[in-house]
Design a protein around this motif. Structure first.
Motif, PDB file in Angstrom:
ATOM      1  N   VAL A   1       0.862  -1.183   0.000  1.00  0.00           N
ATOM      2  CA  VAL A   1       0.000   0.000   0.000  1.00  0.00           C
ATOM      3  C   VAL A   1       0.896   1.229   0.000  1.00  0.00           C
ATOM      4  N   ILE A   2       0.674   2.128  -0.960  1.00  0.00           N
ATOM      5  CA  ILE A   2       1.472   3.364  -0.985  1.00  0.00           C
ATOM      6  C   ILE A   2       0.600   4.485  -0.441  1.00  0.00           C
ATOM      7  N   GLY A   3       0.965   5.000   0.728  1.00  0.00           N
ATOM      8  CA  GLY A   3       0.177   6.037   1.406  1.00  0.00           C
ATOM      9  C   GLY A   3      -0.436   5.472   2.671  1.00  0.00           C
ATOM     10  N   GLY A   4      -0.230   6.180   3.777  1.00  0.00           N
ATOM     11  CA  GLY A   4      -0.721   5.691   5.068  1.00  0.00           C
ATOM     12  C   GLY A   4      -1.791   6.584   5.663  1.00  0.00           C
ATOM     13  N   GLY A   5      -2.611   7.215   4.800  1.00  0.00           N
ATOM     14  CA  GLY A   5      -3.772   7.979   5.278  1.00  0.00           C
ATOM     15  C   GLY A   5      -4.927   7.028   5.558  1.00  0.00           C
ATOM     16  N   PRO A   6      -6.140   7.557   5.755  1.00  0.00           N
ATOM     17  CA  PRO A   6      -7.268   6.671   6.073  1.00  0.00           C
ATOM     18  C   PRO A   6      -7.546   5.630   4.994  1.00  0.00           C
TER      19      PRO A   6
ATOM     20  N   GLU B   1     -13.660   3.210   3.279  1.00  0.00           N
ATOM     21  CA  GLU B   1     -14.562   2.194   2.706  1.00  0.00           C
ATOM     22  C   GLU B   1     -13.957   1.592   1.446  1.00  0.00           C
ATOM     23  N   GLU B   2     -13.347   2.458   0.604  1.00  0.00           N
ATOM     24  CA  GLU B   2     -12.727   1.949  -0.625  1.00  0.00           C
ATOM     25  C   GLU B   2     -11.539   1.046  -0.292  1.00  0.00           C
ATOM     26  N   GLY B   3     -10.767   1.425   0.744  1.00  0.00           N
ATOM     27  CA  GLY B   3      -9.610   0.631   1.155  1.00  0.00           C
ATOM     28  C   GLY B   3     -10.022  -0.775   1.566  1.00  0.00           C
ATOM     29  N   VAL B   4     -11.075  -0.850   2.373  1.00  0.00           N
ATOM     30  CA  VAL B   4     -11.578  -2.147   2.844  1.00  0.00           C
ATOM     31  C   VAL B   4     -12.079  -2.966   1.651  1.00  0.00           C
ATOM     32  N   ALA B   5     -12.853  -2.303   0.788  1.00  0.00           N
ATOM     33  CA  ALA B   5     -13.451  -3.018  -0.352  1.00  0.00           C
ATOM     34  C   ALA B   5     -12.367  -3.587  -1.273  1.00  0.00           C
ATOM     35  N   VAL B   6     -11.300  -2.809  -1.508  1.00  0.00           N
ATOM     36  CA  VAL B   6     -10.238  -3.285  -2.404  1.00  0.00           C
ATOM     37  C   VAL B   6      -9.524  -4.486  -1.793  1.00  0.00           C
ATOM     38  N   ALA B   7      -9.208  -4.398  -0.489  1.00  0.00           N
ATOM     39  CA  ALA B   7      -8.538  -5.536   0.168  1.00  0.00           C
ATOM     40  C   ALA B   7      -9.401  -6.787   0.015  1.00  0.00           C
ATOM     41  N   GLU B   8     -10.706  -6.615   0.179  1.00  0.00           N
ATOM     42  CA  GLU B   8     -11.606  -7.779   0.086  1.00  0.00           C
ATOM     43  C   GLU B   8     -11.700  -8.295  -1.358  1.00  0.00           C
TER      44      GLU B   8
ATOM     45  N   GLY C   1     -14.695  10.935  -6.948  1.00  0.00           N
ATOM     46  CA  GLY C   1     -15.605  10.798  -5.807  1.00  0.00           C
ATOM     47  C   GLY C   1     -15.302  11.812  -4.725  1.00  0.00           C
ATOM     48  N   PRO C   2     -16.168  11.840  -3.696  1.00  0.00           N
ATOM     49  CA  PRO C   2     -15.964  12.830  -2.635  1.00  0.00           C
ATOM     50  C   PRO C   2     -14.649  12.630  -1.891  1.00  0.00           C
ATOM     51  N   MET C   3     -14.007  13.733  -1.528  1.00  0.00           N
ATOM     52  CA  MET C   3     -12.730  13.662  -0.810  1.00  0.00           C
ATOM     53  C   MET C   3     -13.025  13.638   0.684  1.00  0.00           C
ATOM     54  N   LEU C   4     -13.383  12.459   1.175  1.00  0.00           N
ATOM     55  CA  LEU C   4     -13.741  12.290   2.581  1.00  0.00           C
ATOM     56  C   LEU C   4     -12.989  11.093   3.138  1.00  0.00           C
ATOM     57  N   ALA C   5     -12.590  11.212   4.400  1.00  0.00           N
ATOM     58  CA  ALA C   5     -11.805  10.139   5.022  1.00  0.00           C
ATOM     59  C   ALA C   5     -12.581   8.825   5.043  1.00  0.00           C
TER      60      ALA C   5
ATOM     61  N   GLY D   1      -1.876  10.421   7.253  1.00  0.00           N
ATOM     62  CA  GLY D   1      -2.124  11.264   6.085  1.00  0.00           C
ATOM     63  C   GLY D   1      -2.620  12.658   6.407  1.00  0.00           C
ATOM     64  N   THR D   2      -3.274  13.230   5.405  1.00  0.00           N
ATOM     65  CA  THR D   2      -3.861  14.564   5.539  1.00  0.00           C
ATOM     66  C   THR D   2      -4.823  14.567   6.711  1.00  0.00           C
ATOM     67  N   CYS D   3      -5.666  13.543   6.766  1.00  0.00           N
ATOM     68  CA  CYS D   3      -6.724  13.461   7.771  1.00  0.00           C
ATOM     69  C   CYS D   3      -6.176  13.642   9.173  1.00  0.00           C
ATOM     70  N   THR D   4      -5.147  12.863   9.504  1.00  0.00           N
ATOM     71  CA  THR D   4      -4.618  12.888  10.868  1.00  0.00           C
ATOM     72  C   THR D   4      -3.721  14.088  11.113  1.00  0.00           C
ATOM     73  N   ASN D   5      -2.914  14.452  10.111  1.00  0.00           N
ATOM     74  CA  ASN D   5      -1.877  15.465  10.350  1.00  0.00           C
ATOM     75  C   ASN D   5      -2.332  16.890  10.099  1.00  0.00           C
TER      76      ASN D   5
END
Ligand code: FAD
Ligand code: NAI
Length: 479
Positions: free
Chosen positions: A9-14, A339-346, A330-334, A47-51
C-alpha cells in the motif's frame, strides 16, 4: 532479490492504512509505505486526515467552541466567567498532541496487524513476473515488490494561479491549522477564499477566537451541494456569528506583502473592492496527489485533473494496481477513502467488497453543524422524482432547549409512492452524530414510517429525527 509482499500500500492515510490492516486481516503479507514526517523527522502515518485535516481541525473547533461558550453562553447558565483568555500556543500544543496520539495509534495498529511499515516515498520502478517493483526512498533506499499495489496517495490543497502558499501569510489547510504558532496571537483580520467545507470550519475557529473574518466565494449560491433550505438556515446562523461571507465575487490580484495580504476582488454588484488582511487562507478545493509516484514507469493512466483513473471497483488500467481515496474520483472524505480501502482488500481476496456511494454521509463541523446523506430537494426536483418532505425544528425539541441550542432542523425527503427515504438533511446541534441513524436507515432501504415508528430516547436530539420522519406523513406530535 527485493522483499516480496502480497500487497503493497502506498500512502498511510485513512485509505491506505485501513486497506493495509484489512488486507493483513485477510491473511496477506502486507507492506504500507508512508512518507509523512513529524516535527522530529519521524514517521507520522494517518495522512492529511490525521496530520493537517480532520483531526487537528476538529481539535481547534472544540477549543474555540469552549472559548465561545465561556464568553457568550455560560452566563445563560448562571456561570460568570470573567476575563476569559485564550492561550493560543497551548491550544495549538493540545492539537499537536491529539495528532501525535493518532499517529502513534496507527503505528501500533499496523504493528498489531503485522503490516510492515516503511517510512519514505514509494515510486514505481517496473513490472516484473513477480509483481510491481516499488522503490522506497526513506533514510535508506530499497526496492520491494508487491503482487498487488494499492495507491492511496491522497490530495494536496489547490493553489490560486500566481499566489503560491508561503504558509506564513498565504495559507493552505496546513498553515491555517498553525496560525498563532509564531507570536501566539489571533490575527486581527483573516481573509479566506472559498466558502466550502474548509473555509467555513477554519473561518469559524478564528472568528470564535476574535478575528474579523471575511470569506470570498466565487459562486453566487451558498453551499450549492447542500439542501437549499438547510444551507439558508446555516447561513443565517453564520451571519449572526459575524462570519462575513461574500458570494459571487471574482478574485483578482493578490499581493503578499511584509505586513499581510491584500486581496483585490470584484463583488457581486461589479464593484472593485480591496481587502487587507493579516492572513489569507485559500480553500478552493484539493487536487489528487501523484507527485513522486512515477506512474509513467508502469503506464498508469491519469485523467486531465491528475487523478488516477479507476473503475467502479477501484481497479486502474494496470492489472494488479488499485487506487482509493482522494487520489481517485468521488468525494474527498476520510470515510469514503476507508470504505474503498476495505473493499479493495476484500476484492483482492476474491470477496465482494462494496461501497455504496448513495449513502456516504457529509458533515460540516461548524456551529450549527451541517450533515446530510442522500439526495437534496433540488436534486430530486431535477431528477423528476415525486417526493414528500417533512421537517422538524430543534426549537421544538426538549433536549435542544435544555442544551441551550435550538438552531436548525431535521429534514426528511421520502419517495411519494413508496415512502422510501431518499435524503436526510440536518443543521443544528450534534447532527454529526444524528446523521448515522439516517445512513443506517437508507442502507436498509427504510421508509420514513420505519423511523417514525421506532422508539427514540427522551429527551434526546434524536427525537427531532423521529419527528421529522413523522412530519413526512404530516403527523408530528410536538410541533
Ligand atoms: P491522505 O489522507 O491525503 O493520505 C495520503 C498519504 O500518502 C499521506 O500521508 C502522504 O504523505 C502519503 N503519500 C503520498 N504520496 C506518497 C508516496 N509516493 N510515497 C509514500 N507516501 C506517500 N474528511 C472527512 O471525512 N471528515 C473531516 O472532518 C475532514 N476534515 C478535513 C479538514 C481539512 C482541513 C482537510 C484538508 C481535509 C479534511 N477531510 C475530512 C478530508 C480528508 O482528510 C481526506 O479525504 C482523507 O485524508 C483522504 O484520505 P487518503 O488516504 O485518500 O489520503
Ligand atoms: P470545497 O470544494 O469544499 O470548497 C471550495 C469552495 O471554493 C467552493 O465553494 C468553490 O466554489 C470555491 N472556489 C473555488 N475556486 C474559487 C475561486 N477562484 N474564487 C472564489 N471561490 C472559489 O473545498 P475545500 O473547502 O478546499 O475543502 C476540500 C475538501 O476537503 C472538501 O471538499 C472535502 O472533501 C474535504 N473536507 C472535508 C471536511 C469535512 O468532511 N468536514 C472538512 C474539510 C475538508
Amino acid at each position: 532479490m527485493s522483499k516480496q509482499f502480497d500487497v503493497v500500500v502506498i500512502g498511510g492515510g485513512p485509505g491506505g492504512y485501513i486497506a493495509a490492516i484489512r488486507a493483513a486481516q485477510l491473511g496477506f503479507q502486507v507492506a504500507c509505505i508512508d512518507e509523512w514526517k513529524n516535527a522530529a523527522g519521524g514517521p507520522a502515518p494517518g495522512g492529511t486526515c490525521t496530520n493537517v485535516g480532520c483531526i487537528p481541525s476538529k481539535a481547534l473547533l472544540q477549543s474555540s467552541e469552549h472559548f465561545d461558550h465561556a464568553n457568550h453562553h455560560f452566563a445563560d447558565h448562571g456561570i460568570s466567567a470573567m476575563d476569559v483568555t485564550m492561550d493560543v500556543a497551548k491550544m495549538l500544543a493540545r492539537k499537536d498532541n491529539v495528532v501525535k496520539q493518532n499517529n502513534d495509534g496507527i503505528l501500533y495498529l499496523l504493528k498489531k496487524n503485522k503490516v510492515t511499515f516503511f517510512h519514505g516515498r514509494g515510486s514505481f520502478v517496473k513490472t516484473t513476473l513477480a509483481g510491481h517493483e516499488i522503490n522506497v526512498a526513506g533514510k535508506a533506499e530499497e526496492v520491494i515488490t508487491g503482487k498487488h499495489i494499492i495507491i492511496a496517495t491522497g490530495s494536496n490543497a489547490r493553489a490560486l494561479p500566481g499566489t503560491p502558499f508561503d504558509e506564513v501569510n498565504v495559507l493552505s489547510n496546513d498553515g491555517a491549522l498553525q496560525i498563532g504558532k509564531v507570536g501566539g496571537t489571533v490575527p486581527k483580520k483573516l481573509a479566506l477564499i472559498g466558502s466550502g467545507v474548509i473555509g467555513l470550519e477554519m473561518g469559524s475557529v478564528w472568528r470564535r477566537l476574535g478575528a474579523e473574518v471575511t470569506i470570498l466565494e466565487g459562486l453566487p449560491t451558498f453551499l450549492g451541494a447542500v439542501d437549499e433550505q438547510i444551507a439558508k438556515e446555516a447561513k443565517k446562523a453564520f451571519d449572526k456569528q459575524g462570519l462575513k461571507i461574500e458570494l459571487g465575487v471574482k478574485v483578482g490580484d493578490i499581493v503578499n506583502g511584509k505586513k499581510g495580504v491584500t486581496v483585490n476582488y470584484t463583488n457581486a454588484k461589479g464593484e472593485a473592492v480591496v481587502l487587507d488582511a493579516d492572513k489569507l487562507i485559500i480553500s478552493i478545493g484539493r487536487v489528487a496527489n501523484t507527485m513522486g509516484l512515477n506512474p509513467e514507469a508502469i503506464g498508469l493512466q491519469l485523467d486531465e485533473r491528475g487523478a488516477i483513473v479507476v473503475d467502479g471497483d477501484c481497479k486502474t488500467n494496470v492489472a494488479g494496481v488499485w487506487a482509493v481515496g482522494d487520489v481517485v474520483r468521488g468525494p474527498m472524505l476520510a470515510h469514503k477513502a476507508e470504505e474503498e480501502g476495505v473493499a479493495v482488500a476484500e476484492r483482492i481476496a476474491g470477496q465482494h467488497g462494496h461501497v455504496n456511494f448513495n449513502t456516504i454521509p457529509w458533515v460540516i463541523y461548524t456551529s450549527p453543524e451541517i450533515a446530510w446523506v442522500g439526495r437534496t430537494e433540488q436534486q430530486l426536483k431535477a431528477d423528476g422524482v415525486a417526493y414528500k418532505a417533512g421537517t422538524f425544528p430543534f426549537l421544538a425539541n426538549g433536549r435542544a432547549r435544555a442544551l441551550g441550542d435550538t438552531t436548525g432542523m431535521v429534514k426528511f425527503l421520502a419517495d411519494a409512492t413508496t415512502d422510501e427515504i431518499l435524503g436526510v438533511h440536518m443543521v443544528g446541534p450534534q447532527v454529526s452524530e444524528l446523521i448515522s441513524e439516517a445512513v443506517v436507515a437508507m442502507e436498509f432501504k427504510a421508509s420514513a414510517e420505519d423511523i417514525a415508528r421506532i422508539c427514540h430516547a427522551h429527551p434526546s436530539l434524536s427525537e427531532a429525527t423521529k419527528e421529522a420522519a413523522l412530519a413526512v406523513d404530516k403527523r408530528t406530535l410536538n410541533f
